[in-house]
Design an enzyme around this catalytic site. Structure first.
Site, short mmCIF file in Angstrom:
data_model
loop_
_atom_site.label_atom_id
_atom_site.label_comp_id
_atom_site.label_asym_id
_atom_site.label_seq_id
_atom_site.Cartn_x
_atom_site.Cartn_y
_atom_site.Cartn_z
N ASP A 37 0.86 -1.62 0.06
CA ASP A 37 -0.23 -0.02 -0.34
C ASP A 37 0.83 1.73 -0.36
O ASP A 37 0.34 2.48 0.09
CB ASP A 37 -0.94 -0.18 1.08
CG ASP A 37 -2.30 -1.28 1.41
OD1 ASP A 37 -2.16 -1.52 0.45
OD2 ASP A 37 -2.64 -0.81 2.30
N HIS A 242 30.40 4.04 -4.77
CA HIS A 242 29.03 4.14 -4.60
C HIS A 242 28.55 4.08 -3.60
O HIS A 242 26.92 3.12 -3.14
CB HIS A 242 28.07 3.46 -5.82
CG HIS A 242 28.14 4.41 -6.79
ND1 HIS A 242 27.39 3.45 -8.51
CD2 HIS A 242 29.49 4.97 -7.68
CE1 HIS A 242 28.08 4.44 -9.99
NE2 HIS A 242 28.62 5.21 -8.61
N ASP A 259 29.59 12.88 -1.83
CA ASP A 259 29.13 13.50 -3.92
C ASP A 259 26.85 13.61 -2.99
O ASP A 259 26.40 12.69 -3.36
CB ASP A 259 28.83 11.94 -3.95
CG ASP A 259 29.10 11.75 -5.74
OD1 ASP A 259 28.28 12.84 -6.48
OD2 ASP A 259 29.37 11.45 -6.73
N ASP A 270 24.98 17.56 -9.68
CA ASP A 270 26.03 16.67 -8.92
C ASP A 270 27.53 16.94 -8.41
O ASP A 270 28.09 17.51 -9.27
CB ASP A 270 26.20 15.67 -10.50
CG ASP A 270 26.96 14.40 -9.74
OD1 ASP A 270 27.63 13.99 -9.03
OD2 ASP A 270 26.95 13.87 -11.29
N HIS A 349 37.29 5.78 -12.44
CA HIS A 349 36.11 6.02 -13.11
C HIS A 349 36.65 7.05 -14.18
O HIS A 349 38.44 7.73 -14.85
CB HIS A 349 35.47 6.25 -12.43
CG HIS A 349 35.22 7.43 -11.26
ND1 HIS A 349 36.02 9.00 -11.87
CD2 HIS A 349 36.37 7.32 -9.73
CE1 HIS A 349 36.28 9.35 -10.58
NE2 HIS A 349 35.85 8.78 -9.85
N HIS A 353 30.73 13.51 -17.14
CA HIS A 353 29.31 12.44 -17.82
C HIS A 353 28.19 14.09 -18.48
O HIS A 353 28.48 15.06 -17.77
CB HIS A 353 28.75 11.75 -17.06
CG HIS A 353 27.89 12.27 -15.66
ND1 HIS A 353 27.50 12.57 -15.41
CD2 HIS A 353 29.00 11.42 -14.66
CE1 HIS A 353 27.50 12.77 -14.23
NE2 HIS A 353 28.46 12.17 -13.55
N HIS A 360 23.05 11.17 -14.96
CA HIS A 360 23.99 10.45 -16.33
C HIS A 360 23.07 10.77 -17.15
O HIS A 360 22.15 10.13 -17.96
CB HIS A 360 24.44 9.05 -16.01
CG HIS A 360 25.38 8.63 -14.64
ND1 HIS A 360 25.60 7.53 -14.29
CD2 HIS A 360 26.09 9.86 -13.74
CE1 HIS A 360 26.67 7.87 -13.66
NE2 HIS A 360 26.79 9.34 -13.39
N GLU A 383 34.80 15.50 -12.46
CA GLU A 383 34.96 14.45 -11.55
C GLU A 383 36.69 13.81 -11.19
O GLU A 383 35.69 12.20 -11.34
CB GLU A 383 33.74 14.16 -10.95
CG GLU A 383 33.23 12.95 -12.39
CD GLU A 383 31.70 12.06 -11.82
OE1 GLU A 383 31.98 11.84 -10.57
OE2 GLU A 383 30.79 12.09 -12.46
N TYR A 387 41.78 7.43 -4.99
CA TYR A 387 40.80 6.16 -4.16
C TYR A 387 42.50 5.24 -3.87
O TYR A 387 42.49 4.69 -4.64
CB TYR A 387 39.61 5.39 -4.93
CG TYR A 387 38.99 6.89 -4.74
CD1 TYR A 387 37.71 7.48 -4.00
CD2 TYR A 387 39.05 6.67 -6.39
CE1 TYR A 387 37.19 8.19 -5.35
CE2 TYR A 387 38.35 8.05 -7.21
CZ TYR A 387 37.63 8.35 -6.30
OH TYR A 387 36.48 8.85 -7.61
N ARG A 404 37.52 13.13 -4.14
CA ARG A 404 36.62 13.52 -5.48
C ARG A 404 36.16 14.75 -5.51
O ARG A 404 36.29 15.00 -4.49
CB ARG A 404 36.03 12.24 -5.83
CG ARG A 404 34.75 12.84 -7.29
CD ARG A 404 34.22 11.50 -7.81
NE ARG A 404 32.90 11.33 -7.81
CZ ARG A 404 32.76 10.16 -6.28
NH1 ARG A 404 34.17 9.08 -6.48
NH2 ARG A 404 31.94 10.21 -5.39
N GLU A 406 33.51 17.26 -7.55
CA GLU A 406 33.22 17.66 -8.73
C GLU A 406 32.27 18.55 -9.16
O GLU A 406 31.85 18.88 -8.12
CB GLU A 406 32.30 16.09 -8.53
CG GLU A 406 30.83 15.75 -10.07
CD GLU A 406 30.43 14.67 -9.73
OE1 GLU A 406 29.86 13.70 -8.64
OE2 GLU A 406 29.86 14.66 -10.37
#
Ligand code: GLY
Ligand code: MN
Ligand code: MN
Length: 436
Positions: A37, A242, A259, A270, A349, A353, A360, A383, A387, A404, A406
């Protein structure tokens, strides 16, 4: 706010690219059950939103340039007005009001969908539809085609079926002034959120508390959803690209990588920033951070119409490799390390993008197999990151550091406009903000 005229102009531009005697059929998203529900927060399909700005589920947009309709034809199938459904779930526009709001030639109710599809499809030479996205939509669409192929109507069946996505996605790749203004608003909200999290952060806080500060700022500005699951990774959690568990306690001396970007009027921001939870970068953190920042700024300086994202990726790998060699994290010469692509162990990475209605975003990165030169009106992220997982074979002080940085940028006639410039990224700026 995107104007009604802009939505109509987009529909006209789409139709103008279709073959003669064509119909385009674009369904909206449906709600999705989360648990008994209750449903996930509704998110409109980006293509449908791009063409209509209509926020209701289960609608269908039908556009045609068939001469039988005169200049052009636009119709929509919408959920019917329904007193009980509206008491439980909220107001519906209804077919009658849709007619004027969307300047339609015809508006149908959902129970008339089959009929509306059959009518609009018959006698067309070309149909544009994005097959393969939603099974239920494919089924309704193919059923209509099958019905038209059966006697006695077979002469009315459309002759060719095309994917509408390439046309629409090429349009979406180039942002209008109004879209850029909306993205700027999404970026500014997100920048404020990052600054808020930096100011709230202190040793012993939890990652989810920083996430809450971010989401608070989004929501207070009318951006009720993030554009994607926010990542708040402290210490070596920053090395999980991620990471969304966001449940660890942040230790004194840790860096925190956040991020997170707001979705505002359908458009995404982003942003990633990385900062020391105690307000002061250690020597090792400063070393790594400076390498990433140098790479990011070099790319921002080099970006201009005509360059490709791949060229910018190479530039960022060169600077990161130089930096990692200087710090003794990579051994050997810069040239050999670049040759062997050893940066891949620490920078796993891509550089960035397209971004727009989807974080994305749509749009081809290559044309005929060749990297596509960037053009004014495209919006991209920049970005780079480094790491260094705990088990890396590097000097001890660098282990567990993930950084990072970005930003979101619009390609302009001469370079870039940085939409996300409001949140600091220079070391001294971050330290100053965190002292406040
Ligand atoms: N937040 C997802 C990305 O940076 O691509
Ligand atoms: Mn991001
Ligand atoms: Mn990104």
């Amino acid at each position: 706010m995107i104007s009604a005229q802009e939505f109509i102009a987009r529909q006209d531009r789409l139709l103008a690219q279709c073959q003669p005697k064509s119909v385009c059929i674009i369904p909206a998203a449906s709600t999705v059950t989360r648990s008994r529900d209750t449903e996930y927060t509704f998110r409109q399909n980006s293509d449908f939103w791009y063409l209509t700005g209509f926020e209701e589920p289960n609608a269908w947009l039908i556009l045609s340039n068939h001469p039988r309709y005169g200049e052009s034809y636009r119709a929509m199938v919408v959920q019917p007005k329904d007193k009980s459904a509206e008491i439980w779930h909220g107001k519906r526009l209804g077919a009658e009001a849709a007619l004027s709001r969307f300047s339609l030639d015809e508006a149908f109710e959902l129970q008339e969908l089959e009929e509306a599809l059959l009518e609009s499809l018959q006698g067309q030479d070309n149909v544009y539809f994005a097959l393969g996205q939603v099974d239920a939509h494919d089924k309704l669409f193919t059923q209509a085609i099958t019905t038209l192929r059966e006697a006695p109507k077979e002469s009315l069946a459309p002759k060719a079926i095309h994917d509408v996505s390439p046309l629409l996605h090429e349009m979406r790749l180039f942002k209008s002034a109004c879209e850029i203004a909306t993205m700027k608003a999404a970026a500014e909200i997100s920048a404020r959120a990052h600054a808020r999290a930096m100011q709230f952060a202190k040793p012993g806080c939890y990652e989810y508390q920083l996430e809450a500060e971010i989401h608070h700022e989004f929501a207070m500005a009318g951006a009720r959803s993030p554009a994607y699951s926010s990542i708040v990774g402290s210490g070596s959690n920053a090395c999980i690209l991620h990471y969304t568990e966001n449940n660890a306690q942040v230790s004194d001396g840790d860096l925190v990588l956040i991020d997170a970007g707001a979705e505002y009027q359908g458009y995404a921001a982003d942003i990633t920033r990385t900062f020391p939870v105690n307000g002061k970068f250690s020597k090792a953190q400063r070393d790594i951070y400076s390498v990433v920042l140098r790479a990011q700024k070099a790319v921002l300086d080099a970006l201009a119409p005509g360059v490709t994202l791949s060229e910018m990726m190479v530039l960022s790998t060169e600077i990161i490799t130089e930096g990692l060699v200087e710090l003794g994290i990579l051994e050997g010469s810069v040239a050999d390390n670049l040759e062997q692509e050893n940066w891949r162990h620490f920078y796993m990475h891509g550089l960035g993008h397209f971004i727009g209605l989807d974080v994305h975003d749509v749009g081809n990165y290559k044309i005929d197999g060749e990297d596509r030169p960037l053009k004014p009106g495209m919006v991209i992220t920049v970005e780079p990151g480094v790491y260094i997982s705990d088990d890396s074979d590097v000097p001890e002080m660098y282990k567990g550091i993930g950084v990072r940085i970005e930003d979101d940028v619009v390609i302009t006639a001469t370079g870039v406009d940085i939409l996300t410039a409001d949140v600091p990224k220079e070391i001294d700026e971050i330290e100053t903000l965190m002292r406040k």
